[in-house]
Design a protein around this motif. Structure first.
Motif, PDB file in Angstrom:
ATOM      1  N   ILE A  43       0.902  -1.225  -0.008  1.00 55.07           N
ATOM      2  CA  ILE A  43       0.080   0.066   0.208  1.00 55.07           C
ATOM      3  C   ILE A  43       0.781   1.097  -0.001  1.00 55.07           C
ATOM      4  O   ILE A  43       1.356   1.461   1.326  1.00 55.07           O
ATOM      5  CB  ILE A  43      -0.878  -0.041   1.153  1.00 55.07           C
ATOM      6  N   ILE A  59       1.989  -1.685   4.692  1.00 53.73           N
ATOM      7  CA  ILE A  59       1.878  -0.117   4.400  1.00 53.73           C
ATOM      8  C   ILE A  59       2.753   0.769   4.220  1.00 53.73           C
ATOM      9  O   ILE A  59       3.793   0.499   5.340  1.00 53.73           O
ATOM     10  CB  ILE A  59       0.949   0.405   5.617  1.00 53.73           C
ATOM     11  N   ALA A  86       3.198   3.983   3.201  1.00 53.69           N
ATOM     12  CA  ALA A  86       2.695   5.247   3.005  1.00 53.69           C
ATOM     13  C   ALA A  86       3.842   6.616   3.477  1.00 53.69           C
ATOM     14  O   ALA A  86       4.413   6.152   4.505  1.00 53.69           O
ATOM     15  CB  ALA A  86       1.371   5.663   3.835  1.00 53.69           C
ATOM     16  N   VAL A 122      -0.781   7.466   6.249  1.00 56.91           N
ATOM     17  CA  VAL A 122      -0.726   6.228   7.020  1.00 56.91           C
ATOM     18  C   VAL A 122      -2.152   5.867   7.600  1.00 56.91           C
ATOM     19  O   VAL A 122      -2.786   4.769   7.289  1.00 56.91           O
ATOM     20  CB  VAL A 122       0.242   6.064   8.227  1.00 56.91           C
ATOM     21  N   ALA A 160      -4.337   5.082   4.365  1.00 54.64           N
ATOM     22  CA  ALA A 160      -4.180   3.647   4.090  1.00 54.64           C
ATOM     23  C   ALA A 160      -4.724   2.519   5.037  1.00 54.64           C
ATOM     24  O   ALA A 160      -5.349   1.590   4.627  1.00 54.64           O
ATOM     25  CB  ALA A 160      -2.421   3.384   3.963  1.00 54.64           C
ATOM     26  N   ALA A 161      -4.550   2.843   6.423  1.00 54.26           N
ATOM     27  CA  ALA A 161      -5.263   1.971   7.242  1.00 54.26           C
ATOM     28  C   ALA A 161      -6.631   1.844   6.960  1.00 54.26           C
ATOM     29  O   ALA A 161      -7.238   0.876   7.190  1.00 54.26           O
ATOM     30  CB  ALA A 161      -4.731   2.414   8.599  1.00 54.26           C
ATOM     31  N   LEU A 206       3.602  -2.372   9.080  1.00 60.75           N
ATOM     32  CA  LEU A 206       3.801  -0.930   8.769  1.00 60.75           C
ATOM     33  C   LEU A 206       5.307  -0.748   8.523  1.00 60.75           C
ATOM     34  O   LEU A 206       6.193  -1.304   9.334  1.00 60.75           O
ATOM     35  CB  LEU A 206       3.306  -0.207   9.850  1.00 60.75           C
TER      36      LEU A 206
END
Length: 413
Positions: free
Chosen positions: A8, A82, A84, A99, A102-103, A118
């Motif tokens: 992501i 993730i 980001a 972040v 994205a979450a 992450l």
């Protein structure tokens, strides 16, 4: 059949991970909420920062990588990472906006037994205190029970072909021991070595330590550069000799500023500050102004004024042989020179168009002719294509802020 992995964020963190996963035969979805990078990658076009070539993108696509801007794809994977961006915010802390977005996109589609990781740089406590509630509230699942949650600090060095995901140890810290093992099982597929931290906060603090280590040591040599110039000492010769010590020393070199995506973090949570990092940041932030002062002094020593002087800047990216300009000191240096009344031009083989303060900066077509015509030529970034010996001969005055030119060929920072 679900994909193995969703990365992501298709920026400087996510793309290299997706590349490593595709090379390892992992079926990978690359998701970005901005449809433009996904469309460009799907068409086989490389990112503008030059971190990956067109041939590398083609190999990723043929190896099972599929870029997308459709968040529904996130509900069909076993592992989601993730990646980001977390740029500095107005309060000098890390901005977690990307972040969080994205979450939330992932949480709405999160399935039981998924491993969520992450990689974005964050302060210790962020994965559990910020990311976990978003994932749990959006999915109705519980971290550590219904899905695995872990943190792994990115250790990428853009443009470094010697150290990639495969041969760089990957640090893992999970919410629970089972979370750590699930994350380790994934990363062992793309890295030769996995290092288990005690938990989430320890893994997050690894990134904090590694980033601040770089900035503090660069600040030390930057301050040494100013001191040694005042004393008439050749700092680069000092470093050359010092790095022969086989223990207790690691060589860092000064420069016009500190660029890159990894930003120093000097404040961690309320009332917790890292004083040394704060001071290091102040030293590094002064370097562009120091370069401008050196420019003005050199011009004055040669009977010229910065006002109306023609100054050529060489290399405006933050790192050699890459197009990435994140955090480069070049815009501030150019802006300050313009404020003094100088006429600023530039050359960079990786940047064809450059604007400073919304004003276009002229790009030199003929490098040697531009250096010969400029009152002062300043090397800000040492790209391999530059013949510094030849440029030093052509230039009227040559300032090398990287110490890359042969001894005696140019003025050094």
């Amino acid at each position: 059949m679900p994909a193995d992995l969703a990365v992501i964020g298709l920026g400087h963190l996510g793309l290299p991970l997706a590349q490593a996963a595709a090379a390892a035969g992992i079926k990978t979805i690359g998701y970005d909420p901005d449809p433009r990078p996904a469309a460009e990658l799907a068409a086989g076009r490389p990112p503008v920062d030059g971190s990956l070539s067109a041939s590398e993108i083609r190999r990723m696509l043929s190896g099972g990588f599929r870029p997308t801007a459709d968040p529904a794809e996130l509900g069909r994977v076993r592992t989601a990472v993730i990646c980001a961006p977390t740029p500095p915010g107005p309060d000098r802390g890390l901005d977690l906006t990307a972040v969080g977005a994205a979450a939330r996109a992932l949480a709405a589609r999160l399935r039981p037994h998924t491993t969520v990781l992450l990689e974005s740089p964050v302060e210790p406590g962020t994965t559990e205190g910020y990311l976990r509630p978003i994932l749990e509230e959006g999915s109705g699942l519980r971290a550590g029970a219904d899905f695995h949650l872990a943190y792994s600090p990115s250790r990428l060095d853009p443009g470094n072909r010697a150290h990639r995901h495969a041969n760089t140890p990957q640090v893992i810290g999970g919410l629970t021991p089972a979370c750590t093992e699930s994350a380790a099982a994934f990363y062992s597929r793309v890295s030769d070595k996995v290092v288990r931290a005690r938990g989430l906060r320890e893994a997050e603090a690894v990134k904090l330590l590694e980033t601040n280590f770089r900035h503090v040591n660069i600040a030390l040599v930057n301050e040494m550069a100013v001191l040694c110039h005042d004393l008439g000492v050749d700092l680069w010769d000092v470093i050359r000799c010092a790095e022969t010590k086989p223990f207790g020393f690691q060589a860092f070199r000064p420069g016009p500023g500190v660029g890159g995506h990894g930003v120093p973090v000097d404040t961690v949570g309320p009332h917790r500050s890292l004083r040394l990092v704060e001071v290091a940041g102040q030293i590094n932030e002064r370097m562009p102004q120091y370069v401008v002062q050196r420019c003005a002094t050199l011009l004055n020593e040669h009977g010229k004024s910065a006002r109306a002087a023609r100054i050529l800047l060489l290399g405006i990216t933050y790192k050699p042989d890459l197009a990435d300009r994140q955090g480069s000191p070049a815009p501030e240096i150019a802006s300050r020179l313009m404020e003094l009344g100088a006429s600023v031009g530039y050359h960079d083989p990786y940047v064809t168009d450059w604007r400073v303060n919304d004003r276009p900066v002229p790009r030199a077509d003929s490098l040697y002719e531009a250096a010969a015509n400029a009152d002062l030529t300043v090397l800000l970034q040492h790209h391999r294509t530059y013949d510094l010996q030849g440029l030093a001969v052509k230039a009227q005055i040559f300032l090398d802020t990287r110490g890359a030119s042969p001894a005696g060929a140019a003025h050094r920072l």
